[in-house]
Design an enzyme around this catalytic site. Structure first.
Site, mmCIF file in Angstrom:
data_model
loop_
_atom_site.group_PDB
_atom_site.id
_atom_site.type_symbol
_atom_site.label_atom_id
_atom_site.label_comp_id
_atom_site.label_asym_id
_atom_site.label_seq_id
_atom_site.Cartn_x
_atom_site.Cartn_y
_atom_site.Cartn_z
ATOM 1 N N ALA A 106 4.783 7.034 -4.920
ATOM 2 C CA ALA A 106 4.239 6.514 -3.664
ATOM 3 C C ALA A 106 4.391 5.004 -3.682
ATOM 4 O O ALA A 106 4.678 4.393 -4.713
ATOM 5 C CB ALA A 106 2.774 6.898 -3.494
ATOM 6 N N LYS A 107 4.202 4.400 -2.525
ATOM 7 C CA LYS A 107 4.182 2.942 -2.431
ATOM 8 C C LYS A 107 3.488 2.575 -1.137
ATOM 9 O O LYS A 107 3.555 3.306 -0.142
ATOM 10 C CB LYS A 107 5.599 2.365 -2.431
ATOM 11 N N GLY A 108 2.835 1.421 -1.164
ATOM 12 C CA GLY A 108 2.186 0.928 0.043
ATOM 13 C C GLY A 108 2.467 -0.545 0.218
ATOM 14 O O GLY A 108 2.988 -1.208 -0.683
#
Length: 419
Positions: A106-108
Site C-alpha cells: 500500500a502507499k498513501g
C-alpha cells in the site's frame, strides 16, 4: 483511459511486464496481478493559521490483500499524485513478498510541501487525512507508516485520530510511531541499517574490505543519513552527501559527525559549510565503491547509468533507476553489483512488521532482538536473490522482482477468484 498513469506508474508497469514475460504469466492474468484492489482519493480541508481555509488532495492505494492487510508509508510532497502512489504500492507488494511478510503493498500521500506548514497546520492536515481514511484502514485491512515528509509524530497523530473514533487505543493501526506510544525500538533506523547490512553482504560477496572502501549517499534524509552513519561505523569513508538543499563532496572524506550535528540542529544540509559544495547533478557519477541513491524515483536514467563509477549500487530509495537504465546496467553486470530497491530498502517494512506484531501481542522486544531478526530476513532474501541469479543467469533486479511477483501470483491462484 486508465485511472493509473504518469511516469512513475509507467515505470512500475514496464518493470512488471518484463518480469511477466520472463516467468510466462499469461496476458489475461496480468491486470489482476498488477492493478490495485483499491485506490482512494480524498480532499482534506484545514484552517490555516491566518484564518483562511486550504484544501489538499490525499491518496491511499491498496494493491492486494491476498496474504493479509496492506502495508506502506504515507508521503507528504508537493508533487505527489495518484500514479506515483500506485507505483509505490505495487513495489511494496513485491518487497513484502520477497521478504516473506504476510502483507500486500500500500502507499498513501498528500500533495503538500510539509515545510510550508506550521506544526499546528501539519497536525490538522494529518488528523483530517486519517479521519478521511478511517473507513478504509485498520490493523487487519491497511496499516500506514511514515515515508518522505512524514515521521514518528505524524504517525502518533494518525494513531490517536483512529483510536478516538474507535473508543479505545489501537496502536497497531500504524507503524513507525514513537516508542512511548507503542512503537518499536529500532524502527526509525531500520531502513538505513538494512541498506548498510546488505551493502556489507555485497562487499563480502565481492571480496571488498569495508575499511578503505568509499561511499556516496544521495538523499541525506532518514534513510540516507542512517545508511551513511552505519557504513562509516564499518570503516567506509563517506565522500559525498546531498539533500534537496545542498550537496557536498570531498575525495578525502567528509566529517560525518559535524554534518550530522548540523542536520540535527537545522534539519537540512544547507549552510553546513562553504567548503566542499558540489554540483548535485555530478554527485552520482563520481568514483566510489558504494553509491546509495536514497532520495526519490528516477534519478538514474540510461545516460547516468552509463557514467556510473561505483562497484555497488545500493538503492535506498524506491524506484531510483529507470527501466532504460536497467538495460545499461545489465550490460555492466560484471562491473556494478545492484542491490535492487525491493531488497535493499526492505529493512523498514520488516521492522514495521515486527512493530505491528508487538502491538497486537502487547509484548515488546529488546533492540538487539529486533536487529537480529531483521538481519535474518534480509540475509534470507539476499541469498534467495543470488541463488536465482545463478540459476537463471538474470540480473539481481530481475531475480528479486520475479521472486516477489511469483509469490503474489501463486497466492492469488491458490485463493481463487471470489465470487
Amino acid at each position: 483511459m486508465s485511472t493509473f498513469s504518469g511516469p512513475v506508474f509507467d515505470m512500475a508497469k514496464t518493470q512488471f511486464e518484463a518480469i511477466a514475460d520472463y516467468i510466462d504469466i499469461p496476458h489475461h492474468e496480468r491486470p489482476r496481478i498488477l492493478l490495485p484492489k483499491r485506490a482512494i482519493t480524498v480532499t482534506c480541508p484545514i484552517h490555516r493559521d491566518d484564518g483562511t481555509v486550504a484544501v489538499f488532495e490525499g491518496y491511499r492505494v491498496q494493491h492486494h490483500l491476498t496474504f493479509g492487510p496492506t502495508k506502506g508509508g504515507t508521503r507528504y510532497a508537493a508533487d505527489v499524485d495518484l500514479g506515483e502512489v500506485t507505483a509505490l504500492a505495487i513495489w511494496m507488494s513485491w518487497k513484502c513478498a520477497l521478504a516473506g511478510l504476510p502483507y500486500g503493498g500500500a502507499k498513501g500521500g498528500i500533495a503538500v510541501d510539509p515545510y510550508s506548514l506550521s506544526r499546528r497546520e501539519l497536525e490538522a492536515l494529518s488528523r483530517r487525512y486519517m479521519q478521511e481514511m478511517i473507513p478504509f484502514v485498520g490493523p487487519h485491512t491497511d496499516v500506514p507508516a511514515p515515508d518522505m515528509g512524514t515521521n514518528e509524530q505524524v504517525m502518533a497523530w494518525f494513531m490517536d485520530t483512529y483510536s478516538m473514533y474507535q473508543g479505545a487505543t489501537v496502536p497497531e493501526v500504524v507503524t513507525g510511531k514513537p516508542v512511548s506510544v507503542g512503537g518499536t525500538v529500532g524502527r526509525r533506523e531500520a531502513t538505513g541499517r538494512g541498506v548498510a547490512h546488505l551493502v556489507a553482504r555485497a562487499m563480502e560477496h565481492l571480496n571488498i574490505n569495508p575499511r578503505g572502501a568509499t561511499a556516496i549517499v544521495q538523499g541525506y534524509g532518514n534513510v540516507g543519513s542512517v545508511s551513511a552513519l552505519t557504513l562509516a561505523e564499518m570503516g567506509v569513508k563517506i565522500l559525498g552527501v546531498s539533500d534537496h538543499t545542498a550537496c557536498y563532496f570531498d575525495p578525502s572524506g567528509l566529517d560525518l559527525g559535524a554534518i550530522e550535528q548540523h542536520v540535527a540542529k537545522h534539519g537540512v544540509l544547507a549552510g553546513y559549510s562553504e567548503a566542499g559544495l558540489f554540483d548535485p547533478k555530478e554527485l552520482l557519477i563520481q568514483p566510489c565503491d558504494i553509491l546509495v541513491p536514497a532520495a526519490v524515483e528516477r534519478v538514474i536514467d540510461a545516460a547516468t547509468a552509463a557514467k556510473l563509477r561505483c562497484r555497488i549500487l545500493a538503492e535506498g530509495a524506491n524506484g531510483p533507476t529507470t527501466p532504460d537504465a536497467d538495460l545499461v546496467l545489465a550490460q555492466r553486470q560484471d562491473e556494478i553489483f545492484v542491490l535492487p530497491d525491493i531488497l535493499c530498502n526492505s529493512g523498514g517494512v520488516i521492522v514495521s512488521y515486527f512493530e505491528w506484531v508487538q502491538d497486537i501481542q502487547r509484548l515488546f522486544w529488546e533492540e538487539n532482538e529486533v536487529k537480529e531478526r531483521a538481519n535474518q530476513i534480509l540475509d534470507r532474501a539476499f541469498h534467495q536473490v543470488l541463488d536465482r541469479v545463478k540459476r537463471d543467469r538474470v540480473t539481481n533486479r530481475t531475480a528479486a522482482m520475479a521472486i516477489g511477483v511469483e509469490k503474489v501470483r501463486d497466492g492469488k491462484r491458490k485463493r481463487g477468484l471470489f465470487p
